[in-house]
Scaffold this motif. Structure first.
Motif, PDB file in Angstrom:
ATOM      1  N   MET A 139       0.852  -1.184   0.000  1.00 33.28           N
ATOM      2  CA  MET A 139       0.000   0.000   0.000  1.00 33.28           C
ATOM      3  C   MET A 139       0.888   1.235   0.000  1.00 33.28           C
ATOM      4  O   MET A 139       1.995   1.209   0.527  1.00 33.28           O
ATOM      5  CB  MET A 139      -0.887   0.046   1.247  1.00 33.28           C
ATOM      6  N   GLU A 140       0.344   2.306  -0.578  1.00 29.94           N
ATOM      7  CA  GLU A 140       1.088   3.555  -0.670  1.00 29.94           C
ATOM      8  C   GLU A 140       0.097   4.708  -0.525  1.00 29.94           C
ATOM      9  O   GLU A 140      -0.994   4.660  -1.096  1.00 29.94           O
ATOM     10  CB  GLU A 140       1.769   3.593  -2.040  1.00 29.94           C
ATOM     11  N   SER A 141       0.464   5.724   0.247  1.00 23.30           N
ATOM     12  CA  SER A 141      -0.372   6.923   0.381  1.00 23.30           C
ATOM     13  C   SER A 141       0.187   8.012  -0.524  1.00 23.30           C
ATOM     14  O   SER A 141       1.338   8.414  -0.361  1.00 23.30           O
ATOM     15  CB  SER A 141      -0.367   7.408   1.826  1.00 23.30           C
ATOM     16  N   PRO A 190      -1.838  11.291  -2.271  1.00 25.39           N
ATOM     17  CA  PRO A 190      -2.353  11.179  -0.904  1.00 25.39           C
ATOM     18  C   PRO A 190      -3.494  10.185  -0.772  1.00 25.39           C
ATOM     19  O   PRO A 190      -3.803   9.771   0.342  1.00 25.39           O
ATOM     20  CB  PRO A 190      -2.844  12.579  -0.590  1.00 25.39           C
ATOM     21  N   GLU A 191      -4.175   9.796  -1.851  1.00 28.84           N
ATOM     22  CA  GLU A 191      -5.132   8.695  -1.732  1.00 28.84           C
ATOM     23  C   GLU A 191      -4.328   7.420  -1.476  1.00 28.84           C
ATOM     24  O   GLU A 191      -3.112   7.437  -1.538  1.00 28.84           O
ATOM     25  CB  GLU A 191      -6.007   8.557  -2.989  1.00 28.84           C
ATOM     26  N   THR A 192      -5.015   6.344  -1.167  1.00 24.21           N
ATOM     27  CA  THR A 192      -4.312   5.096  -0.892  1.00 24.21           C
ATOM     28  C   THR A 192      -4.294   4.226  -2.139  1.00 24.21           C
ATOM     29  O   THR A 192      -5.335   3.976  -2.738  1.00 24.21           O
ATOM     30  CB  THR A 192      -4.978   4.349   0.278  1.00 24.21           C
ATOM     31  N   LYS A 193      -3.124   3.796  -2.530  1.00 23.30           N
ATOM     32  CA  LYS A 193      -2.942   2.899  -3.670  1.00 23.30           C
ATOM     33  C   LYS A 193      -2.656   1.511  -3.109  1.00 23.30           C
ATOM     34  O   LYS A 193      -1.673   1.308  -2.401  1.00 23.30           O
ATOM     35  CB  LYS A 193      -1.768   3.369  -4.526  1.00 23.30           C
ATOM     36  N   ASP A 239     -10.175   5.210   1.318  1.00 22.33           N
ATOM     37  CA  ASP A 239      -9.805   4.790   2.669  1.00 22.33           C
ATOM     38  C   ASP A 239      -8.329   5.078   2.931  1.00 22.33           C
ATOM     39  O   ASP A 239      -7.492   4.885   2.046  1.00 22.33           O
ATOM     40  CB  ASP A 239     -10.050   3.290   2.842  1.00 22.33           C
ATOM     41  N   SER A 240      -8.016   5.510   4.140  1.00 20.32           N
ATOM     42  CA  SER A 240      -6.611   5.750   4.493  1.00 20.32           C
ATOM     43  C   SER A 240      -5.894   4.417   4.669  1.00 20.32           C
ATOM     44  O   SER A 240      -6.528   3.385   4.932  1.00 20.32           O
ATOM     45  CB  SER A 240      -6.526   6.562   5.786  1.00 20.32           C
ATOM     46  N   ALA A 241      -4.585   4.442   4.550  1.00 21.88           N
ATOM     47  CA  ALA A 241      -3.796   3.230   4.767  1.00 21.88           C
ATOM     48  C   ALA A 241      -4.010   2.717   6.193  1.00 21.88           C
ATOM     49  O   ALA A 241      -4.129   1.511   6.418  1.00 21.88           O
ATOM     50  CB  ALA A 241      -2.321   3.493   4.492  1.00 21.88           C
ATOM     51  N   ASP A 242      -4.097   3.633   7.161  1.00 23.62           N
ATOM     52  CA  ASP A 242      -4.343   3.235   8.555  1.00 23.62           C
ATOM     53  C   ASP A 242      -5.684   2.531   8.707  1.00 23.62           C
ATOM     54  O   ASP A 242      -5.798   1.538   9.431  1.00 23.62           O
ATOM     55  CB  ASP A 242      -4.289   4.448   9.483  1.00 23.62           C
TER      56      ASP A 242
END
Length: 65
Positions: A22-24, A26-29, A42-45
């Motif tokens: 996963m990568e932020s 700023p959206e989560t990939k 959704d955030s990575a967290d």
């Protein structure tokens, strides 16, 4: 499985055992083992918390008493 929402609003359910990274940005990939990736709101967290919750409920059951 975890529930995530694409940038378009489409809801996806992903197999946590197929997530490679996963990568932020700023959206989560979310990159999958097959090379596909999904950009999600959704955030990575948040994704990590869903994975932890899934694994906690999927673990071996302890005997009570």
């Amino acid at each position: 499985m975890i529930k995530v929402t694409r940038l378009s609003g489409e809801v996806l359910y992903l197999n946590i055992f197929q997530i490679e990274s996963m990568e932020s940005i700023p959206e989560t990939k979310i990159k999958m083992m097959n090379g596909y990736y999904f950009l999600v709101k959704d955030s990575a967290d948040s994704v990590i918390e869903q994975i932890r919750a899934f694994l906690k409920t999927s673990g071996p059951l302890e005997e009570q008493g």
